[in-house]
Scaffold this active site. Structure first.
Site, mmCIF file in Angstrom:
data_model
loop_
_atom_site.group_PDB
_atom_site.id
_atom_site.type_symbol
_atom_site.label_atom_id
_atom_site.label_comp_id
_atom_site.label_asym_id
_atom_site.label_seq_id
_atom_site.Cartn_x
_atom_site.Cartn_y
_atom_site.Cartn_z
ATOM 1 N N CYS A 146 37.018 56.898 60.320
ATOM 2 C CA CYS A 146 35.765 57.562 60.707
ATOM 3 C C CYS A 146 35.219 58.291 59.479
ATOM 4 O O CYS A 146 35.941 59.077 58.862
ATOM 5 C CB CYS A 146 36.015 58.552 61.845
ATOM 6 N N CYS A 158 32.644 55.369 65.633
ATOM 7 C CA CYS A 158 33.727 56.179 66.186
ATOM 8 C C CYS A 158 33.250 56.772 67.521
ATOM 9 O O CYS A 158 32.045 56.836 67.785
ATOM 10 C CB CYS A 158 34.024 57.299 65.185
ATOM 11 N N ASN A 182 50.453 32.101 38.133
ATOM 12 C CA ASN A 182 49.020 32.001 38.406
ATOM 13 C C ASN A 182 48.601 30.556 38.132
ATOM 14 O O ASN A 182 49.282 29.863 37.383
ATOM 15 C CB ASN A 182 48.249 32.964 37.474
ATOM 16 N N HIS A 217 45.200 48.879 47.843
ATOM 17 C CA HIS A 217 43.786 48.899 48.205
ATOM 18 C C HIS A 217 43.559 49.050 49.711
ATOM 19 O O HIS A 217 42.486 48.760 50.203
ATOM 20 C CB HIS A 217 43.085 47.633 47.680
ATOM 21 N N GLN A 232 47.582 44.217 45.967
ATOM 22 C CA GLN A 232 46.172 44.635 45.960
ATOM 23 C C GLN A 232 45.464 44.071 47.184
ATOM 24 O O GLN A 232 44.308 44.370 47.437
ATOM 25 C CB GLN A 232 45.469 44.091 44.706
ATOM 26 N N ASN A 233 46.176 43.237 47.936
ATOM 27 C CA ASN A 233 45.529 42.544 49.053
ATOM 28 C C ASN A 233 45.421 43.439 50.279
ATOM 29 O O ASN A 233 46.313 44.237 50.561
ATOM 30 C CB ASN A 233 46.303 41.275 49.404
ATOM 31 N N VAL A 234 44.333 43.239 50.996
ATOM 32 C CA VAL A 234 44.099 44.037 52.198
ATOM 33 C C VAL A 234 44.282 43.179 53.453
ATOM 34 O O VAL A 234 43.976 43.609 54.562
ATOM 35 C CB VAL A 234 42.676 44.667 52.174
ATOM 36 N N ASP A 235 44.777 41.952 53.271
ATOM 37 C CA ASP A 235 44.829 40.992 54.392
ATOM 38 C C ASP A 235 46.018 41.184 55.330
ATOM 39 O O ASP A 235 46.054 40.604 56.426
ATOM 40 C CB ASP A 235 44.780 39.549 53.867
HETATM 41 P P1 OAD Z 1 40.832 37.755 42.028
HETATM 42 O O1 OAD Z 1 39.992 36.951 42.960
HETATM 43 O O2 OAD Z 1 40.141 38.529 40.964
HETATM 44 O O3 OAD Z 1 41.875 36.809 41.295
HETATM 45 C C1 OAD Z 1 42.656 35.878 41.981
HETATM 46 C C2 OAD Z 1 43.631 35.285 41.001
HETATM 47 O O4 OAD Z 1 44.455 34.380 41.702
HETATM 48 C C3 OAD Z 1 43.000 34.486 39.843
HETATM 49 O O5 OAD Z 1 43.619 34.863 38.622
HETATM 50 C C4 OAD Z 1 43.309 33.041 40.192
HETATM 51 O O6 OAD Z 1 43.503 32.243 39.030
HETATM 52 C C5 OAD Z 1 44.608 33.192 40.945
HETATM 53 N N1 OAD Z 1 44.897 32.117 41.913
HETATM 54 C C6 OAD Z 1 44.034 31.420 42.680
HETATM 55 N N2 OAD Z 1 44.685 30.557 43.475
HETATM 56 C C7 OAD Z 1 46.016 30.728 43.222
HETATM 57 C C8 OAD Z 1 47.207 30.153 43.736
HETATM 58 N N3 OAD Z 1 47.171 29.200 44.681
HETATM 59 N N4 OAD Z 1 48.388 30.568 43.236
HETATM 60 C C9 OAD Z 1 48.445 31.511 42.273
HETATM 61 N N5 OAD Z 1 47.347 32.106 41.749
HETATM 62 C C10 OAD Z 1 46.154 31.723 42.218
HETATM 63 O O7 OAD Z 1 41.774 38.678 42.943
HETATM 64 P P2 OAD Z 1 42.562 39.996 42.555
HETATM 65 O O8 OAD Z 1 43.117 39.931 41.188
HETATM 66 O O9 OAD Z 1 43.496 40.265 43.682
HETATM 67 O O10 OAD Z 1 39.699 44.978 45.174
HETATM 68 O O11 OAD Z 1 41.391 41.052 42.595
HETATM 69 C C11 OAD Z 1 41.676 42.393 42.404
HETATM 70 C C12 OAD Z 1 40.795 43.252 43.267
HETATM 71 O O12 OAD Z 1 39.431 42.937 43.040
HETATM 72 C C13 OAD Z 1 40.956 43.029 44.760
HETATM 73 O O13 OAD Z 1 42.026 43.719 45.331
HETATM 74 C C14 OAD Z 1 39.676 43.550 45.290
HETATM 75 C C15 OAD Z 1 38.716 42.915 44.302
HETATM 76 O O14 OAD Z 1 37.564 43.545 44.151
HETATM 77 C C16 OAD Z 1 38.898 45.731 45.920
HETATM 78 O O15 OAD Z 1 38.203 45.266 46.805
HETATM 79 C C17 OAD Z 1 38.956 47.175 45.582
#
Ligand code: OAD
Length: 239
Positions: free
Chosen positions: A119, A140, A205, A111, A93-96
């Site tokens: 554009c 653009c 996690n 994502h 889900q990461n965009v990095d």
């Molecule tokens: P979140 O920020 O919602 O959740 C991050 C998760 O990583 C949490 O459950 C933390 O407990 C866990 N965490 C933190 N540090 C950690 C570590 N060192 N090792 C393991 N786990 C750790 O991020 P996402 O679930 O990726 O979408 O969020 C989903 C989507 O919501 C993203 O892709 C983005 C956001 O809005 C869009 O922008 C469309």
């Protein structure tokens, strides 16, 4: 503990937590706010329409921060797993872009990617890595606004990416879910579909999530420690 010897097909789903130890802030939790804004206030088409400069300031800040981060041991181990395992799909889900920088080649980016811009008039996508941006909001050549080529709340996921992710989730023997809060759908449904398809589900996690309730194993700890540890155990079991 699963019997790693019988595992043939592996799918991995990662979220922001996999990049936490690289220094990339997660979206939710204590580091989740940028200025006073929540992700849900910035990552939407409405927010961009209202104030493209503000949304771009946020992306410019994240792009610069990420440009100075390095992949961590979790990213590197997942790249190693891709090389070693015959049927391995990494869904993020990461965009990095850190999975690719770590050497992963087959990455399903649900994502999008914040190093690509689109554009808004022509729909053309191109890579644009310059940080900080020379102009905010960037435009653009045709004069229209550029936007990050990422998926915002309320927008559909790229059809090819979600199809590939669904296929991997429903057909895998083992799914590893790393560092996602499991609240943003449809990505958060993938572990559930994997489980329904008969997969063994392992979650890594630092805290429990909604996925923990049906995971076969929940490993509580930082991804950069726990992913290499799991992979070491796995290799030992099959050697
Ligand atoms: P979140 O920020 O919602 O959740 C991050 C998760 O990583 C949490 O459950 C933390 O407990 C866990 N965490 C933190 N540090 C950690 C570590 N060192 N090792 C393991 N786990 C750790 O991020 P996402 O679930 O990726 O979408 O969020 C989903 C989507 O919501 C993203 O892709 C983005 C956001 O809005 C869009 O922008 C469309």
């Amino acid at each position: 503990m699963t019997d790693f010897q019988s595992v043939k097909t592996v799918a991995v789903l990662t979220g922001a937590g996999v990049s936490a130890e690289s220094g990339v802030p997660t979206f939710r939790g204590k580091d989740g706010l940028w200025r006073q804004y929540r992700v849900e206030d910035l990552a939407t088409p409405e927010a961009f329409h209202r104030n493209p400069a503000l949304v771009w300031e946020w992306y410019d800040w994240r792009r610069e921060l990420i440009a100075n981060c390095q992949p961590n041991q979790a990213h590197l181990t997942l790249a190693e797993m891709e090389k070693a395992l015959p049927d391995f799909t990494l869904i993020t889900q990461n965009v990095d872009g850190l999975h690719r920088r770590a050497g992963s080649q087959k990455v399903v980016e649900l994502h999008g990617n914040l190093w690509d811009v689109r554009c808004v008039a022509e729909g053309t996508v191109r890579e644009y890595r310059r940080v900080p941006l020379p102009e905010i909001p960037p435009r653009c050549q045709c004069g229209a606004l550029l936007r990050p080529n990422v998926v915002w709340f309320g927008e559909p996921l790229p059809a090819e990416a979600i199809a590939a992710a669904q296929e991997a989730a429903t057909s895998c023997d083992l799914m590893l879910v790393i560092g996602t809060s499991g609240v943003v759908h449809p990505a958060a449904s993938l572990p559930f579909w994997a489980k329904q398809g008969g997969a063994y589900l392992i979650e890594i996690n630092v805290q429990r999530t909604p996925i923990s309730t049906y995971a076969d194993e929940v490993i509580l700890g930082p991804a950069a420690v726990e992913v290499p540890r799991l992979w070491a155990k796995w290799r030992q079991a099959v050697e």
